[in-house]
Design an enzyme around this catalytic site. Structure first.
Site, short mmCIF file in Angstrom:
data_model
loop_
_atom_site.label_atom_id
_atom_site.label_comp_id
_atom_site.label_asym_id
_atom_site.label_seq_id
_atom_site.Cartn_x
_atom_site.Cartn_y
_atom_site.Cartn_z
N LYS A 67 42.66 35.02 39.99
CA LYS A 67 43.31 34.78 41.28
C LYS A 67 43.52 33.27 41.53
O LYS A 67 44.61 32.86 41.88
CB LYS A 67 42.49 35.39 42.42
CG LYS A 67 42.40 36.91 42.30
CD LYS A 67 41.65 37.55 43.46
CE LYS A 67 40.18 37.19 43.51
NZ LYS A 67 39.42 37.63 42.31
N THR A 68 42.47 32.48 41.29
CA THR A 68 42.60 31.03 41.48
C THR A 68 43.62 30.47 40.49
O THR A 68 44.46 29.64 40.83
CB THR A 68 41.23 30.34 41.25
OG1 THR A 68 40.25 31.03 42.03
CG2 THR A 68 41.26 28.88 41.62
N ASP A 112 40.50 31.12 49.42
CA ASP A 112 39.71 32.08 48.62
C ASP A 112 38.78 32.85 49.55
O ASP A 112 38.42 32.34 50.61
CB ASP A 112 38.90 31.28 47.59
CG ASP A 112 38.49 32.13 46.40
OD1 ASP A 112 38.89 33.31 46.34
OD2 ASP A 112 37.77 31.62 45.52
N THR A 161 38.29 39.73 47.09
CA THR A 161 37.76 40.76 46.20
C THR A 161 37.68 42.08 46.96
O THR A 161 37.38 43.11 46.39
CB THR A 161 36.34 40.38 45.73
OG1 THR A 161 35.59 40.00 46.88
CG2 THR A 161 36.37 39.23 44.76
N ARG A 220 36.93 35.70 32.71
CA ARG A 220 35.83 34.73 32.90
C ARG A 220 34.65 35.08 32.02
O ARG A 220 34.04 34.21 31.41
CB ARG A 220 35.41 34.69 34.37
CG ARG A 220 34.16 33.84 34.59
CD ARG A 220 33.83 33.62 36.05
NE ARG A 220 34.82 32.78 36.70
CZ ARG A 220 35.33 33.04 37.90
NH1 ARG A 220 34.95 34.11 38.57
NH2 ARG A 220 36.22 32.23 38.42
P1 ADP Z 1 39.19 34.42 40.11
O1 ADP Z 1 39.78 33.36 41.00
O2 ADP Z 1 39.92 35.73 40.20
O3 ADP Z 1 37.71 34.60 40.27
P2 ADP Z 1 39.90 32.57 37.97
O4 ADP Z 1 41.35 32.36 38.26
O5 ADP Z 1 38.97 31.49 38.41
O6 ADP Z 1 39.40 33.97 38.59
O7 ADP Z 1 39.77 32.87 36.41
C1 ADP Z 1 38.55 32.72 35.72
C2 ADP Z 1 38.78 32.14 34.34
O8 ADP Z 1 39.39 33.15 33.55
C3 ADP Z 1 39.72 30.92 34.34
O9 ADP Z 1 39.05 29.82 33.83
C4 ADP Z 1 40.81 31.24 33.37
O10 ADP Z 1 40.73 30.37 32.27
C5 ADP Z 1 40.50 32.62 32.85
N1 ADP Z 1 41.67 33.50 33.08
C6 ADP Z 1 41.85 34.30 34.15
N2 ADP Z 1 42.99 35.01 34.04
C7 ADP Z 1 43.53 34.66 32.86
C8 ADP Z 1 44.72 35.06 32.18
N3 ADP Z 1 45.55 35.99 32.67
N4 ADP Z 1 45.00 34.50 30.99
C9 ADP Z 1 44.14 33.59 30.46
N5 ADP Z 1 43.00 33.17 31.06
C10 ADP Z 1 42.70 33.69 32.25
#
Ligand code: ADP
Length: 346
Positions: A67-68, A112, A161, A220
């Site tokens: 998401k981030t 977030d 979430t 992650r």
């Molecule tokens: P969230 O905000 O949903 O908790 P993040 O955007 O922080 O998740 O993603 C976590 C990690 O996973 C990031 O460092 C990123 O490198 C990796 N990641 C997430 N989605 C992808 C994707 N579609 N392709 C490659 N890497 C991804």
């Protein structure tokens, strides 16, 4: 305690710089989630054609799915600045008013954990999202007056979430909601290959597949397991990580073939061995494994239920036939027929 776990989907405090290096920078680089990517692509292209900021976007889905990353990609694709904050970081409506009034035209505000925004801040957000306005209250008591303050056109990107926890007036103000789902094994393998190239880790294809299978469909976790496997291989003096290294490393870290760790297995073992497969209440189960209820409920249970090892029933938690088998026990016949399709699948 949950934070000690290798397979927690939450970010660990020491990981943000590491994650930064691995984040895909463009929509084309973002692996999987084809539908969401396509939808966002259309949204951005249309906004660019209109030469105006994109509609407000809500990203929902479990932690660690991107998401981030998507919010940062949105900003870079729109060539817009981005401000990052979160629901719990905003303790008063005034904090949010201050952020909103300092945004520039076209800026993206990434909020977030938007479901944890305090109520007064949430109400202030309604007007800001709809009319790009906040009403600033000056003074106190009967003499207080409200002064409307015009805001620049911005795009709110909310992440949650728990989309179900958002009140509908807030949910309805998003022009578009994207739901991120768990990645399949092929996509996770792709994430691992990409990360290993970026981190200059030499790893065999079958080792990549092995790590992918234990990553719970979560990028992650995949990236974290890759780093642990790399450490293990380094200590062993290997230049190239083989499937044997990957297996040995993950066994050492107690992450099994399906991504269950010690806590997940402890919950299953307690359920089967001590409560004969259940049903048993969550608090009793948590006491049996010596963990906080919160940890079992938010960390182990969602994964075990989603993957068919455990089920929630009105009378409590029960182990499914797959749950029994996973810890090497034969499920009683009635369990096999109740919770699994063909019992002969075993
Ligand atoms: P969230 O905000 O949903 O908790 P993040 O955007 O922080 O998740 O993603 C976590 C990690 O996973 C990031 O460092 C990123 O490198 C990796 N990641 C997430 N989605 C992808 C994707 N579609 N392709 C490659 N890497 C991804």
């Amino acid at each position: 305690m949950a934070d000690d776990r290798l397979v927690t989907p939450q970010i660990k405090s020491e990981e943000s710089a590491l994650e930064q290096a691995l984040r895909p920078k463009s929509l084309g680089d973002f692996i999987g989630q084809h539908r969401v990517r396509e939808q966002i692509d259309v949204l951005l292209t249309a906004a660019r054609h209109r030469n105006s900021p994109a509609d407000h976007i809500l990203l929902s889905g479990p932690p660690g799915l991107g998401k981030t990353t998507l919010a940062l990609i949105l900003a870079s694709e729109m060539q817009a600045p981005i401000r990052i904050t979160s629901g719990p970081a905003i303790t008063h409506a005034g904090d949010l008013a201050a952020i909103l009034s300092s945004l520039v035209e076209g800026e993206i505000l990434f909020l977030d954990e938007i479901h944890r925004l305090p109520r007064p801040a949430e109400e202030l957000l309604y007007l800001a999202m709809e009319d790009f306005r906040v009403d600033v209250i000056v003074g106190k008591g009967p003499g207080a007056t409200s002064i409307p303050l015009q805001l620049p056109h911005f795009t709110l990107v909310g992440a949650t979430t728990r989309a179900g926890l958002l009140p509908s007036p807030l949910r309805d103000r998003f022009g578009f909601t994207a739901h991120l789902d768990f990645y399949n094994e092929g996509e996770i393998a792709h994430v691992i290959s990409r990360s290993s190239e970026l981190l200059k880790i030499s790893i065999d294809k079958d080792a990549v597949v092995e790590v992918a299978g234990r990553s719970r469909g979560t990028p992650r976790i995949a990236n974290r397991l890759l780093r642990r496997v790399r450490d293990f291989a380094q200590v062993q003096g290997r230049a190239q990580i083989s499937i044997h290294d990957a297996k040995a490393a993950l066994e050492m870290y107690e992450v099994d073939q399906l991504g269950l760790d010690r806590l997940d297995r402890a919950v299953l073992v307690a359920l089967v061995e001590r409560f004969n497969g259940g049903p048993v209440g969550l608090s009793t189960l948590a006491i049996a494994v010596g963990e906080e209820i919160e940890t079992v409920e938010s960390v182990a249970e969602p994964f075990l239920v989603r993957n068919g090892f455990m089920a929630r029933t009105p009378r409590g938690r029960v182990a499914t036939a797959q749950g029994w088998r996973h810890i090497g026990r034969t499920p009683p016949a009635e369990i096999a027929t109740l919770f699994d399709l063909p019992a002969s699948d075993a």
